[in-house]
Write a protein that holds these residues in place. Structure first.
Motif: not given
Length: 125
Positions: A80-88, A68-69
């Motif tokens: 802002y919140l950039q969320m990558n590689s999201l998990k359950s 997250f960034t």
């Protein structure tokens, strides 16, 4: 007093990405330390990330570090919140929050003065 409104939540598959936004109004956005928290069903609200007024210093929960960034645009009064590689396990309602107190970034729910209504993020396996 600042008003906060989150957007950008939704349903995404594991491994995907989302970008949350938090629009501020009614106050001087650049004066606030800002943060993202989240709350999953049946769990307490927890700290995700925080950022200083300048945007230079950030802090992350260990569970999201590297994925997250957090960022801000003071001219647009938006967080802002950039969320990558999201998990359950990232599934939760995400809230933005503002801290009036100057100084170091804080991680406690009680440390923040203003909150948005939240936006739901659901990550499917």
């Amino acid at each position: 007093q600042v008003q906060l409104e989150e957007s950008g939540g939704g349903l995404v598959q594991a491994g995907g990405s989302l970008r949350l936004s938090c629009a501020a109004s009614g106050g001087t956005f650049g004066r606030y330390l800002m943060a993202w928290f989240r709350q999953a069903p049946g769990k307490e609200r927890e700290f995700v990330a925080a950022i200083t007024w300048s945007g230079i210093v950030t802090r992350y929960a260990d569970s999201v570090k590297g994925r997250f960034t957090i960022s801000r645009d003071n001219d647009k009064s938006t967080l802002y919140l950039q969320m990558n590689s999201l998990k359950s396990e990232d599934t939760a309602v995400y809230y933005c929050a503002a801290d009036r107190s100057p100084g170091q970034l804080r991680v406690g729910v009680d440390d923040y003065d203003y909150w948005g209504q939240g936006t739901q993020v659901t990550v499917s396996p």
